[in-house]
Design an enzyme around this catalytic site. Structure first.
Site, PDB file in Angstrom:
ATOM      1  N   VAL A  64      -4.591  -1.804   0.891  1.00 51.45           N
ATOM      2  CA  VAL A  64      -4.960  -0.446   1.453  1.00 51.45           C
ATOM      3  C   VAL A  64      -6.080   0.447   0.848  1.00 51.45           C
ATOM      4  O   VAL A  64      -6.563   1.235   1.610  1.00 51.45           O
ATOM      5  CB  VAL A  64      -3.656   0.338   1.427  1.00 51.45           C
ATOM      6  CG1 VAL A  64      -2.624  -0.344   2.139  1.00 51.45           C
ATOM      7  CG2 VAL A  64      -3.401   0.778  -0.081  1.00 51.45           C
ATOM      8  N   ASN A  90       3.788   4.393   1.930  1.00 58.89           N
ATOM      9  CA  ASN A  90       4.504   4.059   0.824  1.00 58.89           C
ATOM     10  C   ASN A  90       3.952   3.152  -0.322  1.00 58.89           C
ATOM     11  O   ASN A  90       4.332   3.623  -1.618  1.00 58.89           O
ATOM     12  CB  ASN A  90       5.874   3.404   1.187  1.00 58.89           C
ATOM     13  CG  ASN A  90       6.587   2.999   0.148  1.00 58.89           C
ATOM     14  OD1 ASN A  90       7.511   3.722  -0.401  1.00 58.89           O
ATOM     15  ND2 ASN A  90       6.478   1.583  -0.172  1.00 58.89           N
ATOM     16  N   SER A 142       5.417  12.460  -4.656  1.00 63.07           N
ATOM     17  CA  SER A 142       6.082  12.260  -5.818  1.00 63.07           C
ATOM     18  C   SER A 142       6.315  13.718  -6.326  1.00 63.07           C
ATOM     19  O   SER A 142       5.476  14.802  -6.285  1.00 63.07           O
ATOM     20  CB  SER A 142       5.311  11.434  -6.911  1.00 63.07           C
ATOM     21  OG  SER A 142       6.070  11.614  -8.236  1.00 63.07           O
ATOM     22  N   TYR A 155      -2.370   9.849 -11.085  1.00 62.00           N
ATOM     23  CA  TYR A 155      -1.203   9.590 -10.139  1.00 62.00           C
ATOM     24  C   TYR A 155      -0.914  10.949  -9.694  1.00 62.00           C
ATOM     25  O   TYR A 155      -0.805  11.165  -8.440  1.00 62.00           O
ATOM     26  CB  TYR A 155      -0.175   9.175 -11.096  1.00 62.00           C
ATOM     27  CG  TYR A 155       1.104   8.894  -9.987  1.00 62.00           C
ATOM     28  CD1 TYR A 155       0.904   7.771  -9.187  1.00 62.00           C
ATOM     29  CD2 TYR A 155       2.343   9.506 -10.380  1.00 62.00           C
ATOM     30  CE1 TYR A 155       2.055   7.462  -8.743  1.00 62.00           C
ATOM     31  CE2 TYR A 155       3.285   9.215  -9.414  1.00 62.00           C
ATOM     32  CZ  TYR A 155       3.445   8.012  -8.661  1.00 62.00           C
ATOM     33  OH  TYR A 155       4.447   7.724  -7.774  1.00 62.00           O
ATOM     34  N   ALA A 156      -1.053  12.255 -10.339  1.00 58.36           N
ATOM     35  CA  ALA A 156      -0.503  13.574 -10.115  1.00 58.36           C
ATOM     36  C   ALA A 156      -1.719  13.829  -9.152  1.00 58.36           C
ATOM     37  O   ALA A 156      -1.369  14.655  -8.022  1.00 58.36           O
ATOM     38  CB  ALA A 156      -0.572  14.464 -11.329  1.00 58.36           C
ATOM     39  N   ALA A 157      -2.822  13.565  -9.356  1.00 65.30           N
ATOM     40  CA  ALA A 157      -3.844  13.985  -8.313  1.00 65.30           C
ATOM     41  C   ALA A 157      -3.732  13.276  -7.095  1.00 65.30           C
ATOM     42  O   ALA A 157      -3.952  13.952  -6.010  1.00 65.30           O
ATOM     43  CB  ALA A 157      -5.372  13.525  -8.727  1.00 65.30           C
ATOM     44  N   LYS A 159      -0.950  12.155  -5.794  1.00 67.84           N
ATOM     45  CA  LYS A 159       0.233  12.653  -4.826  1.00 67.84           C
ATOM     46  C   LYS A 159       0.179  14.065  -4.610  1.00 67.84           C
ATOM     47  O   LYS A 159       0.864  14.425  -3.612  1.00 67.84           O
ATOM     48  CB  LYS A 159       1.445  12.243  -6.037  1.00 67.84           C
ATOM     49  CG  LYS A 159       1.641  10.666  -6.206  1.00 67.84           C
ATOM     50  CD  LYS A 159       1.860   9.949  -4.858  1.00 67.84           C
ATOM     51  CE  LYS A 159       2.366   8.727  -5.078  1.00 67.84           C
ATOM     52  NZ  LYS A 159       2.211   7.888  -3.977  1.00 67.84           N
ATOM     53  N   ILE A 188      13.269   7.432  -9.429  1.00 69.72           N
ATOM     54  CA  ILE A 188      13.952   6.485  -8.574  1.00 69.72           C
ATOM     55  C   ILE A 188      14.184   5.127  -9.278  1.00 69.72           C
ATOM     56  O   ILE A 188      13.189   4.733  -9.943  1.00 69.72           O
ATOM     57  CB  ILE A 188      13.487   6.240  -7.305  1.00 69.72           C
ATOM     58  CG1 ILE A 188      13.091   7.614  -6.662  1.00 69.72           C
ATOM     59  CG2 ILE A 188      14.326   5.255  -6.340  1.00 69.72           C
ATOM     60  CD1 ILE A 188      14.288   8.360  -6.496  1.00 69.72           C
TER      61      ILE A 188
END
Length: 247
Positions: A64, A90, A142, A155-157, A159, A188
């Protein structure tokens, strides 16, 4: 069946939340494309699925983060099933590190999959939805994209960016009959969480009012609702599924 006759693409569909969504969507009558980078996992997922009609499920290997790979995947789906009704963005990865120790490669790889990948998949799928006058796009954010988290700048950026893109696309595509929404899971029980040390995991669970991790199936159920006709007036929303962690 809530998705009878509809075609859904689920990226990262060979494992975790994505695989739970594949099973749930198939059970509701959808034709499902498992779009995943991991070819071995994709083949295994196909073998494990119990489907009444094997022609309703297809695995396509895709990167992707590569626009050419995504475009080929979208064209293959349209060629096989005639269109795209549902896109679940996803797929996601983590490459955690504190800011001062995060490498440029760690930053770029997470941005490439989690942010660029969502853009590429939507960019190439949306025109087919516009042409048919209807569609559902669900983007996976998230709780980290809402609240931030130590050691997860990249990751925060991504999401948080997913939420921004979701709101933008809801405005751009809504009047064309396409609903765009985001789901923001909390903690999760997936292979990603399994990598967390047990003591750290215990502290994570203690912060959740429900005192447990969520399950992939619970996120898949939210995907199903947003993909179905039952959610036709929900557009631009971010649904947080975290056991009350953000209250």
């Amino acid at each position: 069946m809530r998705l009878a006759g509809k075609t859904a693409i689920i990226t990262g569909g060979a494992s975790g939340i994505g695989y739970a969504a594949v099973k749930r969507f198939l059970s509701e009558g959808a034709k499902v494309v498992i779009a995943d980078y991991n070819e071995a996992a994709g083949s295994q997922a196909l073998q494990q699925l119990e489907v009444d009609d094997e022609e309703r499920v297809l695995f396509i290997q895709v990167d992707v983060s590569n626009p050419e790979s995504v475009e080929r995947m979208i064209e293959a789906v349209v060629s096989t099933f005639g269109g795209i009704d549902i896109l679940i963005n996803n797929a996601g990865i983590t490459q955690d590190a504190m800011l001062t120790k995060m490498s440029i490669d760690q930053w770029k790889s997470v941005i490439g999959v989690n942010l660029n990948g969502v853009f590429y998949c939507t960019r190439f799928a949306a025109p087919y939805m516009v042409q048919q006058g209807k569609g559902k796009i669900i983007n996976t954010s998230s709780i980290v994209g809402v609240q931030g988290n130590i050691g997860q700048t990249n990751y925060a950026a991504t999401k948080a960016g997913v939420i921004g893109m979701t709101k933008t696309w809801a405005r751009e595509l809504g009047f064309k009959g396409i609903c765009v929404n985001a789901v923001a899971p909390g903690y999760i029980h997936t292979s990603m969480v399994d990598k967390v040390p047990e003591k750290v995991l215990e502290k994570m669970v203690e912060k959740v009012p429900l005192r447990r991790l969520g399950t992939p199936e619970e996120i898949a159920n939210a995907y199903l609702f947003l993909a179905s006709d039952e959610s036709d007036y929900i557009n631009g929303a971010t649904i947080e599924i975290n056991g009350g962690l953000s209250i």
